[in-house]
Design an enzyme around this catalytic site. Structure first.
Site, PDB file in Angstrom:
ATOM      1  N   ASP A 150     -26.019  52.917 -11.970  1.00 41.81           N
ATOM      2  CA  ASP A 150     -25.014  51.846 -11.926  1.00 41.81           C
ATOM      3  C   ASP A 150     -23.960  52.020 -13.016  1.00 41.81           C
ATOM      4  O   ASP A 150     -23.655  51.094 -13.754  1.00 41.81           O
ATOM      5  CB  ASP A 150     -25.693  50.476 -12.047  1.00 41.81           C
ATOM      6  N   ASP A 290     -30.056  57.482  -3.713  1.00 36.92           N
ATOM      7  CA  ASP A 290     -29.811  56.127  -3.229  1.00 36.92           C
ATOM      8  C   ASP A 290     -29.261  56.242  -1.812  1.00 36.92           C
ATOM      9  O   ASP A 290     -28.098  56.579  -1.610  1.00 36.92           O
ATOM     10  CB  ASP A 290     -28.808  55.423  -4.153  1.00 36.92           C
TER      11      ASP A 290
END
Length: 391
Positions: A150, A290
């Protein structure tokens, strides 16, 4: 006579379609960048509604100085470095106990040390034999971490990057698959994780990366495979390496985000599976990243290819490893809903000839709060090991 009203060179219908398209682009930009619709509209309009150009412009403007203050502080006083003790709990502990994870500024400056060897003065010969046996068994295992860090969220980013380094110290993985990196984040890692070789999926915007432990993994070659129709700068990063006499194909990606990008995400998944199938038969293939996948999307693309397994499923679908993006347990994102998803996945294909390995162990990491009160990422990381398989 037509009732269609003309507005300049466009009909009302055309204007409505254009407005819907641009609203969708704004929504996608905001989702990727973590900004709001007003910021999205500004950057897209300035870049003629070209998503890639707009995102690059946004990242260049907002991300370069994230670590500047910390770098300046470190330059002022190198002699005053102080290491806090890294959390020494068992890496396999899955009790879920939430505690603050120590990530002091200097926790992870030195990541070069290898695992210490143990010895005992009691019955030296027996102890030495046991130690050699255990050491050989552990040395033959491949360990890796996959984590969407992130990097687009700049809040407490330096502290969270230090948190990642602390986990690298604790787990000493052979390979690290990372998603949502930004240039300043990976430069920070390179200064500290000097025992790793970095393979990057890009050098601007946001991108993926693979870290290889120099003493254990040898890079042969790497490539970046583009997704032709991505609107979010996504690609597939592939590294061909050797480990303990075994040939490995390591892959990572950050598949298209958002529920309404399902079709594009499935296109990308098909390409990932195709690349896994095309790898040589004497190579073990590991994809970790991801995926943003929903189980129904895997079914729609025809399921997993023959010989490819989902490691979480292969290891018994353990509940404590199911949800890697969990707004119920992870407070980094402030959202008005609870969402628990298995976005981060590991796909594995064993070599058909030569040395073979199989999934051995899997656990989620990053579930302890840092001193700043936030987690290392809004995603949990996955720690996994593979061991030699005799058959």
């Amino acid at each position: 006579m037509s009732n269609t009203v003309m507005s300049g060179n466009h009909t009302d219908q055309q204007m409505s379609a254009l407005e819907q398209t641009r609203t969708s682009l704004c929504d996608q930009f905001a989702s990727v960048s973590g900004s709001d619709s007003a910021v999205a509209q500004c950057y897209l309009a300035e870049n003629e509604w070209d998503m890639e150009r707009a995102l690059n412009s946004f990242f260049e403007a907002h991300m370069d100085s994230v670590f500047d203050v910390e770098d300046a502080e470190e330059t002022k006083d190198v002699s005053g470095k102080k290491r806090k003790e890294v959390n020494s709990s068992d890496p396999a502990d899955t009790s879920g106990t939430k505690k603050k994870f120590k990530a002091d500024k200097m926790d992870c400056i030195d990541l070069t040390a290898e695992e210490p060897t143990c010895s005992s003065s009691v019955n030296p010969q027996e102890s030495q034999a046991e130690s050699v046996t255990e050491s050989n068994a552990e040395d033959s295992k491949l360990s890796f971490i996959s984590w969407n860090v992130d990097g687009l969220d700049t809040l407490s980013l330096a502290e969270r990057a230090r948190g990642l380094c602390s986990y690298l110290v604790l787990y000493t993985p052979d390979v690290v698959f990372l998603q949502e990196l930004i240039p300043s984040y990976i430069q920070y890692l390179k200064k500290r994780a000097v025992s790793y070789l970095f393979v990057e999926g890009s050098d601007d915007g946001y991108f993926t990366g693979i870290m290889l432990k120099k003493s254990r993994v040898k890079l042969l070659e790497s490539e970046i495979v583009g997704y032709p129709t991505t609107q979010m700068l996504r690609n597939l990063l592939v590294a061909q390496v050797t480990f303990s006499g075994q040939k490995l194909y390591l892959m990572t990606s950050h598949l298209e985000s958002c529920k309404n990008q399902s079709e594009e995400r499935m296109k990308q998944l098909r390409l990932v599976f195709q690349k896994m199938k095309e790898a040589p038969e004497d190579a073990t293939v590991i994809f970790a990243g991801d995926t943003n996948l929903r189980d129904s999307e895997v079914v729609k693309v025809g399921g997993l290819p023959p010989g490819v397994c989902d490691v979480w499923e292969q290891l018994g679908k353990q509940e404590h490893c199911r949800y890697t993006w969990d707004t119920k347990a992870n407070s980094n994102k402030t959202v008005p809903y609870i969402s628990r998803c298995r976005f981060d996945r590991i796909f594995f294909r064993s070599a058909k000839t030569g040395p073979r390995v199989a999934p051995d162990h899997m656990v989620l990491v990053g579930m302890e709060k840092l001193d700043c009160g936030r987690y290392t990422s809004d995603h949990w990381g996955i720690y996994c090991t593979l061991k030699k398989h005799d058959y």
